[in-house]
Design a protein around this motif. Structure first.
Motif, PDB file in Angstrom:
ATOM      1  N   PRO A 115     -30.475 -19.337  18.860  1.00  0.00           N
ATOM      2  CA  PRO A 115     -31.706 -19.846  18.265  1.00  0.00           C
ATOM      3  C   PRO A 115     -31.601 -21.259  17.713  1.00  0.00           C
ATOM      4  O   PRO A 115     -32.608 -21.946  17.571  1.00  0.00           O
ATOM      5  N   GLN A 116     -30.386 -21.675  17.392  1.00  0.00           N
ATOM      6  CA  GLN A 116     -30.155 -23.040  16.913  1.00  0.00           C
ATOM      7  C   GLN A 116     -28.670 -23.334  17.044  1.00  0.00           C
ATOM      8  O   GLN A 116     -27.863 -22.417  17.203  1.00  0.00           O
ATOM      9  N   PRO A 117     -28.280 -24.623  16.995  1.00  0.00           N
ATOM     10  CA  PRO A 117     -26.862 -24.946  17.122  1.00  0.00           C
ATOM     11  C   PRO A 117     -26.020 -24.188  16.081  1.00  0.00           C
ATOM     12  O   PRO A 117     -26.449 -23.986  14.951  1.00  0.00           O
ATOM     13  N   GLU A 118     -24.859 -23.747  16.527  1.00  0.00           N
ATOM     14  CA  GLU A 118     -23.874 -23.063  15.683  1.00  0.00           C
ATOM     15  C   GLU A 118     -24.353 -21.712  15.174  1.00  0.00           C
ATOM     16  O   GLU A 118     -23.844 -21.191  14.185  1.00  0.00           O
ATOM     17  N   ARG A 119     -25.319 -21.129  15.849  1.00  0.00           N
ATOM     18  CA  ARG A 119     -25.809 -19.799  15.496  1.00  0.00           C
ATOM     19  C   ARG A 119     -26.062 -19.032  16.786  1.00  0.00           C
ATOM     20  O   ARG A 119     -26.536 -19.593  17.764  1.00  0.00           O
ATOM     21  N   LEU A 120     -25.734 -17.739  16.786  1.00  0.00           N
ATOM     22  CA  LEU A 120     -26.068 -16.915  17.933  1.00  0.00           C
ATOM     23  C   LEU A 120     -26.393 -15.506  17.482  1.00  0.00           C
ATOM     24  O   LEU A 120     -25.991 -15.073  16.400  1.00  0.00           O
ATOM     25  N   THR A 121     -27.166 -14.824  18.301  1.00  0.00           N
ATOM     26  CA  THR A 121     -27.490 -13.425  18.058  1.00  0.00           C
ATOM     27  C   THR A 121     -26.915 -12.613  19.209  1.00  0.00           C
ATOM     28  O   THR A 121     -26.848 -13.098  20.354  1.00  0.00           O
TER      29      THR A 121
END
Length: 145
Positions: A115-121
């Motif tokens: 969803p955004q840099p340095e983040r994942l689901t």
């Protein structure tokens, strides 16, 4: 520098390796802590995802080693080995970030989002009985190193 937001998942993850941590939840097991190590391999042509989920009640709840790569037909694939599957399972990307099991008897899906840099689901979906697959385990992870 990260690739364009419309880049495929393999390019996004290869450009942002490291350790990701965060909370997770699921209808059966409740809250857990998740950890995933993202490692580009073969000069970024593949990415390994080493994922684990733990909680205070059960300890280690889930452990898996997954390889994300482009298959022979060019679509992204996940090759998953974990304690809850009978062996290695192959999942093919049906739409961006949504991977369906190659073996239809599994009825499982894995859904990965950036969803955004340095983040994942990261979510596992599977059905109960004859119902359609639903999110059964989902983690929201942030890169910590």
């Amino acid at each position: 520098m990260l690739p364009r937001p419309d880049a495929d998942l393999l390019a996004l993850l290869a450009a942002a390796p490291g350790l990701y941590r965060g909370p997770g939840d699921g209808p059966d097991g409740g809250p857990f802590l998740a950890r995933m190590r993202v490692t580009p391999v073969v000069r970024g042509r593949a990415v390994t995802l080493d994922y684990e989920a733990t909680n205070d009640r059960d300890g280690l709840r889930h452990l898996e080693h997954t390889v994300l790569l482009a298959g022979e037909d060019g679509r992204l694939e996940l090759h998953v080995a974990c304690l809850t599957l009978p062996g290695m399972a192959r999942f093919a990307e049906a739409e961006p970030g949504v991977f369906r099991a190659h073996d239809p008897t599994l009825g499982a899906r894995i859904v990965i989002g950036v969803p955004q840099p340095e983040r994942l689901t990261y979510a596992w979906w599977w059905p109960y009985g004859e119902a359609a697959p639903q999110a059964q385990s989902r983690a929201d992870l942030r890169r910590t190193q």
